[in-house]
Structure formats: C-alpha cells, structure tokens
Design a protein around this motif. Structure first.
Motif, mmCIF file in Angstrom:
data_model
loop_
_atom_site.group_PDB
_atom_site.id
_atom_site.type_symbol
_atom_site.label_atom_id
_atom_site.label_comp_id
_atom_site.label_asym_id
_atom_site.label_seq_id
_atom_site.Cartn_x
_atom_site.Cartn_y
_atom_site.Cartn_z
ATOM 1 N N TYR A 159 46.429 3.521 38.092
ATOM 2 C CA TYR A 159 47.055 2.732 36.895
ATOM 3 C C TYR A 159 45.922 2.446 35.782
ATOM 4 O O TYR A 159 46.468 1.717 34.577
ATOM 5 C CB TYR A 159 47.804 1.378 37.227
ATOM 6 C CG TYR A 159 48.908 1.679 38.158
ATOM 7 C CD1 TYR A 159 50.004 2.241 37.511
ATOM 8 C CD2 TYR A 159 48.888 1.680 39.495
ATOM 9 C CE1 TYR A 159 51.281 2.493 38.229
ATOM 10 C CE2 TYR A 159 50.062 2.024 40.274
ATOM 11 C CZ TYR A 159 51.106 2.620 39.809
ATOM 12 O OH TYR A 159 52.079 2.834 40.358
ATOM 13 N N VAL A 160 44.655 2.487 36.071
ATOM 14 C CA VAL A 160 43.811 2.313 34.963
ATOM 15 C C VAL A 160 42.981 3.498 34.651
ATOM 16 O O VAL A 160 43.072 3.922 33.497
ATOM 17 C CB VAL A 160 42.706 1.171 35.366
ATOM 18 C CG1 VAL A 160 41.679 0.818 34.547
ATOM 19 C CG2 VAL A 160 43.293 -0.083 35.929
ATOM 20 N N MET A 161 42.212 4.082 35.807
ATOM 21 C CA MET A 161 41.251 5.435 35.422
ATOM 22 C C MET A 161 42.259 6.561 35.017
ATOM 23 O O MET A 161 41.753 7.258 33.946
ATOM 24 C CB MET A 161 40.272 5.523 36.335
ATOM 25 C CG MET A 161 39.343 4.416 36.507
ATOM 26 S SD MET A 161 38.007 4.620 37.508
ATOM 27 C CE MET A 161 38.730 4.527 39.101
ATOM 28 N N GLN B 289 28.707 9.392 38.232
ATOM 29 C CA GLN B 289 27.594 9.871 37.488
ATOM 30 C C GLN B 289 27.828 11.366 36.859
ATOM 31 O O GLN B 289 28.999 11.897 37.254
ATOM 32 C CB GLN B 289 26.330 9.991 38.436
ATOM 33 C CG GLN B 289 26.183 11.229 39.349
ATOM 34 C CD GLN B 289 26.946 10.785 40.529
ATOM 35 O OE1 GLN B 289 26.959 9.512 40.815
ATOM 36 N NE2 GLN B 289 27.560 11.675 41.283
ATOM 37 N N ILE B 290 27.101 11.871 36.052
ATOM 38 C CA ILE B 290 27.289 13.011 35.175
ATOM 39 C C ILE B 290 27.441 14.149 36.385
ATOM 40 O O ILE B 290 26.787 14.176 37.247
ATOM 41 C CB ILE B 290 26.288 13.247 34.244
ATOM 42 C CG1 ILE B 290 26.835 14.650 33.305
ATOM 43 C CG2 ILE B 290 24.849 13.483 34.754
ATOM 44 C CD1 ILE B 290 25.963 14.685 32.332
ATOM 45 N N LEU B 291 28.502 15.075 36.342
ATOM 46 C CA LEU B 291 28.676 16.070 37.098
ATOM 47 C C LEU B 291 28.839 17.386 36.286
ATOM 48 O O LEU B 291 28.369 18.433 37.044
ATOM 49 C CB LEU B 291 30.282 16.020 37.779
ATOM 50 C CG LEU B 291 30.493 14.771 38.708
ATOM 51 C CD1 LEU B 291 31.824 14.878 39.281
ATOM 52 C CD2 LEU B 291 29.223 14.470 39.847
ATOM 53 N N ILE C 7 34.695 8.850 33.288
ATOM 54 C CA ILE C 7 35.144 7.616 33.379
ATOM 55 C C ILE C 7 34.754 7.133 34.915
ATOM 56 O O ILE C 7 34.915 7.804 35.776
ATOM 57 C CB ILE C 7 36.968 7.817 33.117
ATOM 58 C CG1 ILE C 7 37.281 8.396 32.103
ATOM 59 C CG2 ILE C 7 37.449 6.322 33.652
ATOM 60 C CD1 ILE C 7 38.511 8.977 31.912
ATOM 61 N N TRP C 8 34.520 5.777 35.036
ATOM 62 C CA TRP C 8 34.353 5.236 36.021
ATOM 63 C C TRP C 8 34.363 3.515 36.101
ATOM 64 O O TRP C 8 33.985 2.857 35.002
ATOM 65 C CB TRP C 8 32.660 5.288 36.473
ATOM 66 C CG TRP C 8 32.455 4.778 37.865
ATOM 67 C CD1 TRP C 8 31.375 3.884 38.301
ATOM 68 C CD2 TRP C 8 32.916 5.409 38.950
ATOM 69 N NE1 TRP C 8 31.571 3.635 39.630
ATOM 70 C CE2 TRP C 8 32.381 4.678 40.179
ATOM 71 C CE3 TRP C 8 33.761 6.527 39.466
ATOM 72 C CZ2 TRP C 8 32.839 5.039 41.456
ATOM 73 C CZ3 TRP C 8 34.195 6.815 40.875
ATOM 74 C CH2 TRP C 8 33.511 6.099 41.619
ATOM 75 N N GLY C 9 35.057 3.256 37.053
ATOM 76 C CA GLY C 9 35.597 1.751 37.232
ATOM 77 C C GLY C 9 34.286 1.049 37.693
ATOM 78 O O GLY C 9 33.802 1.474 38.831
ATOM 79 N N ASN C 10 33.887 -0.020 37.088
ATOM 80 C CA ASN C 10 32.745 -0.732 37.636
ATOM 81 C C ASN C 10 32.936 -2.082 38.159
ATOM 82 O O ASN C 10 32.553 -2.437 39.333
ATOM 83 C CB ASN C 10 31.969 -1.268 36.361
ATOM 84 C CG ASN C 10 31.093 0.010 35.842
ATOM 85 O OD1 ASN C 10 30.982 0.840 36.411
ATOM 86 N ND2 ASN C 10 30.944 0.052 34.497
ATOM 87 N N ASN D 269 37.301 -3.385 34.471
ATOM 88 C CA ASN D 269 35.918 -3.074 33.726
ATOM 89 C C ASN D 269 35.616 -1.726 33.858
ATOM 90 O O ASN D 269 35.410 -1.378 34.983
ATOM 91 C CB ASN D 269 35.012 -3.846 33.992
ATOM 92 C CG ASN D 269 35.335 -5.471 33.731
ATOM 93 O OD1 ASN D 269 35.777 -5.982 32.551
ATOM 94 N ND2 ASN D 269 35.346 -6.162 34.709
ATOM 95 N N ILE D 270 35.545 -0.994 32.808
ATOM 96 C CA ILE D 270 35.463 0.641 32.915
ATOM 97 C C ILE D 270 34.440 1.038 32.215
ATOM 98 O O ILE D 270 34.198 0.761 30.771
ATOM 99 C CB ILE D 270 36.867 1.536 32.545
ATOM 100 C CG1 ILE D 270 37.949 1.044 33.343
ATOM 101 C CG2 ILE D 270 36.570 2.915 32.617
ATOM 102 C CD1 ILE D 270 38.825 -0.058 32.927
ATOM 103 N N GLU D 271 33.454 1.906 32.386
ATOM 104 C CA GLU D 271 32.616 2.688 31.844
ATOM 105 C C GLU D 271 33.019 3.883 31.336
ATOM 106 O O GLU D 271 33.641 4.782 32.210
ATOM 107 C CB GLU D 271 31.234 2.702 32.512
ATOM 108 C CG GLU D 271 30.086 3.556 31.938
ATOM 109 C CD GLU D 271 28.968 3.543 32.805
ATOM 110 O OE1 GLU D 271 28.340 2.568 32.782
ATOM 111 O OE2 GLU D 271 28.751 4.668 33.274
#
Length: 160
Positions: free
Chosen positions: A12-14, A35-37, A46-49, A66-68
C-alpha cells in the motif's frame, strides 16, 4: 491462532509508488530494492526506510511511512543539455509526488456473508527534501552516474 495481517508497507506504500512512476515513464527500470541494481541510463529505485505509529485505537491505526526514492541517470559525457534534462526529471518526479499526495485502497477478504474489508487511506504524501549526487555504497564507482535522492513521507490510516 494465526495472526491475519496485510503487508501494508510494500502493498500500500511502495508498490503504489512504483505503479505511479510506471504510469508516468514508459522507459527505464523502476524497482523496489535497498541499493542500486541496474546500471541503465535511467532508473528509479524505491525503498522503505522506517515507519512510525502515530495513533492506535480498537479498529484503526495511523502510521507515517518514510521512503527513499532515488532517480539514477547515467551519462558518461554530460554537457549542459544533459544537466538541463536531469534537473527537469528531478522536478518532474517532485511534481508527480505532489500531485498524488492522497490515494485510497480497500482490500476485501472472504466472500458473501463471510467477507470483510479494510480500507487504507494514504494521505499527506510529501517530499520532504531531495539531494543531488550524494552517493552511497557502490554508486560512487559507477562512471557517469548522477543521482537525486528524495525523502518522501506519507501517512496510512487503516480502518476495519
């Protein structure tokens, strides 16, 4: 008794963020990873912190997620035209996040008299800030890489 749960952070977020970017961009790789793939000319990671619980009650809770979000563009011979495009892409993502600050999703389980639904409302989506070319991990070693890293926060309200 097994706990019934939903994978709120991912589903529901990412994942909706990824869908938002996929609908906006018909090119590049858009993915969820820490990390970068991909070392493509254009990608969004996109990554959830973390998440913080703000309110709990008998049948509801409110959390801030909180998402990066990292925009990656690779150009080994950049000039002013490239940087104009890079900064244009930065603003495009910012405006896309701003324009989609709220979304609503309902999930239904079971059927007939045994069905139940849970509504998740994503509100107050805001890009707190972004940084340019602050590399992390292996990013520094990728020739021609430029990165813009956004800090995006949103709240989810879960109601039974």
């Amino acid at each position: 008794m097994a706990v019934t749960y939903e994978n709120v952070f991912f589903d529901y977020v990412m994942d909706p963020l990824r869908d938002l970017f996929i609908s906006e961009y018909s090119y590049g790789k858009i993915y969820i990873a820490p990390q970068i793939l991909h070392k493509d000319p254009f990608s969004i990671r996109i990554w959830g912190n973390n998440a913080e619980t703000e309110v709990t009650a008998a049948s509801t809770w409110h959390k801030q997620y909180n998402i990066e979000i990292s925009l990656y563009e690779i150009e080994t011979n950049p000039g002013e035209a490239y940087f104009k495009q890079f900064y244009g892409d930065i603003e495009r993502i910012y405006q896309l996040l701003f324009a989609n600050a709220k979304t609503k999703s309902t999930s239904v389980t079971g059927s007939g008299n045994n069905s139940s639904s849970v509504t998740h409302t994503w509100i107050d989506g805001v890009c707190e800030d972004f940084t340019i070319n602050e590399f992390a991990g292996e990013e520094e070693a990728i020739e021609g890489l430029n990165v813009c890293r956004y800090t995006f926060n949103c709240k989810i309200i879960r109601e039974d």
